[in-house]
Design a protein around this motif. Sequence first.
Motif, PDB file in Angstrom:
ATOM      1  N   ILE A   2      -5.469  -4.320 -14.556  1.00 20.95           N
ATOM      2  CA  ILE A   2      -5.052  -5.710 -14.378  1.00 20.95           C
ATOM      3  C   ILE A   2      -5.107  -6.406 -15.725  1.00 20.95           C
ATOM      4  CG2 ILE A   2      -5.474  -7.817 -13.093  1.00 20.95           C
ATOM      5  CD1 ILE A   2      -5.242  -5.508 -11.254  1.00 20.95           C
TER       6      ILE A   2
ATOM      7  N   LEU B   4      -0.462  -9.363  -8.446  1.00 26.13           N
ATOM      8  CA  LEU B   4      -0.930  -7.992  -8.312  1.00 26.13           C
ATOM      9  C   LEU B   4       0.281  -7.076  -8.248  1.00 26.13           C
ATOM     10  CD1 LEU B   4      -3.657  -8.381  -5.568  1.00 26.13           C
ATOM     11  CD2 LEU B   4      -3.975  -8.229  -8.029  1.00 26.13           C
ATOM     12  N   SER B   5       0.067  -5.821  -8.543  1.00 29.77           N
ATOM     13  CA  SER B   5       1.144  -4.861  -8.339  1.00 29.77           C
ATOM     14  C   SER B   5       1.349  -4.693  -6.834  1.00 29.77           C
ATOM     15  CB  SER B   5       0.784  -3.522  -8.969  1.00 29.77           C
ATOM     16  OG  SER B   5      -0.249  -2.908  -8.246  1.00 29.77           O
ATOM     17  N   ALA B   8      -1.177  -2.384  -5.285  1.00 27.24           N
ATOM     18  CA  ALA B   8      -2.486  -2.953  -4.995  1.00 27.24           C
ATOM     19  C   ALA B   8      -2.435  -3.759  -3.707  1.00 27.24           C
ATOM     20  CB  ALA B   8      -2.947  -3.830  -6.152  1.00 27.24           C
ATOM     21  N   ILE B  80      -8.460  -2.884  -5.508  1.00 24.96           N
ATOM     22  CA  ILE B  80      -7.476  -3.142  -6.558  1.00 24.96           C
ATOM     23  C   ILE B  80      -7.717  -2.238  -7.760  1.00 24.96           C
ATOM     24  CG2 ILE B  80      -6.691  -4.850  -8.229  1.00 24.96           C
ATOM     25  CD1 ILE B  80      -7.140  -6.970  -6.094  1.00 24.96           C
ATOM     26  N   GLU B  81      -8.983  -2.099  -8.123  1.00 27.12           N
ATOM     27  CA  GLU B  81      -9.266  -1.283  -9.296  1.00 27.12           C
ATOM     28  C   GLU B  81      -8.977   0.192  -9.042  1.00 27.12           C
ATOM     29  OE1 GLU B  81     -13.146  -2.257 -10.959  1.00 27.12           O
ATOM     30  OE2 GLU B  81     -12.169  -3.853 -12.095  1.00 27.12           O
ATOM     31  N   VAL B  83      -6.494   1.285  -7.516  1.00 28.52           N
ATOM     32  CA  VAL B  83      -5.056   1.468  -7.664  1.00 28.52           C
ATOM     33  C   VAL B  83      -4.591   1.172  -9.089  1.00 28.52           C
ATOM     34  CG1 VAL B  83      -2.798   0.600  -6.964  1.00 28.52           C
ATOM     35  CG2 VAL B  83      -4.567   0.966  -5.256  1.00 28.52           C
ATOM     36  N   ASP B  84      -5.004   0.037  -9.600  1.00 22.67           N
ATOM     37  CA  ASP B  84      -4.452  -0.462 -10.861  1.00 22.67           C
ATOM     38  C   ASP B  84      -5.370  -0.247 -12.048  1.00 22.67           C
ATOM     39  OD1 ASP B  84      -2.137  -1.294  -9.745  1.00 22.67           O
ATOM     40  OD2 ASP B  84      -2.707  -3.379  -9.533  1.00 22.67           O
TER      41      ASP B  84
END
Lengths: 155, 155
Positions: A2, B4-5, B8, B80-81, B83-84
């Motif tokens: 991010i 966010l992507s 995510a 999230i982390e 994934v991204d």
Amino acid sequence: MIKLSNLADYAVELMCCIALKPESIRGSASLAEQTKIPLPTASKILGLMVKAGLLVSHRGLNGGFSLGIGADKISITDIIEAVDGPVQLTNCLGEDADDCDRISSCGTRSQWYRINEAVKDALGSVLLSQMIESVPDFIGDGMVDDLPLISKLIN
Amino acid sequence: MIKLSNLADYAVELMCCIALKPESIRGSASLAEQTKIPLPTASKILGLMVKAGLLVSHRGLNGGFSLGIGADKISITDIIEAVDGPVQLTNCLGEDADDCDRISSCGTRSQWYRINEAVKDALGSVLLSQMIESVPDFIGDGMVDDLPLISKLIN
DNA sequence: CCAGAAAAAGACCAAATTGGTCTTTTTAAG
DNA sequence: CTTAAAAAGACCAATTTGGTCTTTTTCTGG
């Protein structure tokens, strides 16, 4: 990972650079050189800052840019949003939310709203004036080998 | 726009979907259909969740995925982390920080560290169990036209 | 033990975004 | 009126992202 866009990152740096000498009008060439940001890119960013009202431009010979409002009235969010647009973590938080074809089967939107606000607050809690507090004002006039404290924290 | 992507975003939705029926093992096809996420993409995300320890996979016939740890132990940041990658708003906050050739002339790093932590806290403050609290548990078994409260706030 | 079903792994492709360049136009100072 | 600088916007290239496809591994049930 991010991360902010490079442009947003650059924008904050340029704004810091300008805020350090609030009384002077700086041309884009000078700012680009000092920040080591490619000139056309810096120009584009400065233009966005003007459009957002964070800077004012002075055209013509000896023209350049200066702060549009006080450094203590500009938050990091203001700068980032001027470059990258609004902080809107998920698609369903914008005005095009209805495009989300899962909207009727998704109960998480109110939670996302909370998270989005929290992130916005986090970014908005730092003012440009705070960003430059710890920066020696002789930046750019000579190399300073005074690494910020942070290097001790993260290594 | 700071967002966010999609991956995510999808990941959070998939995790919510699984957390709603914590006792059952769901195949990727079923999950993909329910969330309307393309199957191969859902598979990829589910694989990342397993690698991060948030889900466990069960191979073979009638296999599928189930929560690896309690929904009240999983924060949005975790998902999230996975994934991204890590939340790292600026380049100068990572281990490749030395690549930043402006590092010696940039005094803003400690401020960026603060901002980064604040954003991480904001994302980390919401748990998966909270995300699903307000979600009716008959989602997916039939269409629900019960729009979340949030729509009233942002329109 | 074997056949089939499902996940795992990873190579690979296409589209969108981003970062950056270049050119033309407008503005103001001297 | 000339010149220097910003403004505006068309345009290009490279990276990232989202998504597909294929092959391999693993487990269940017969």
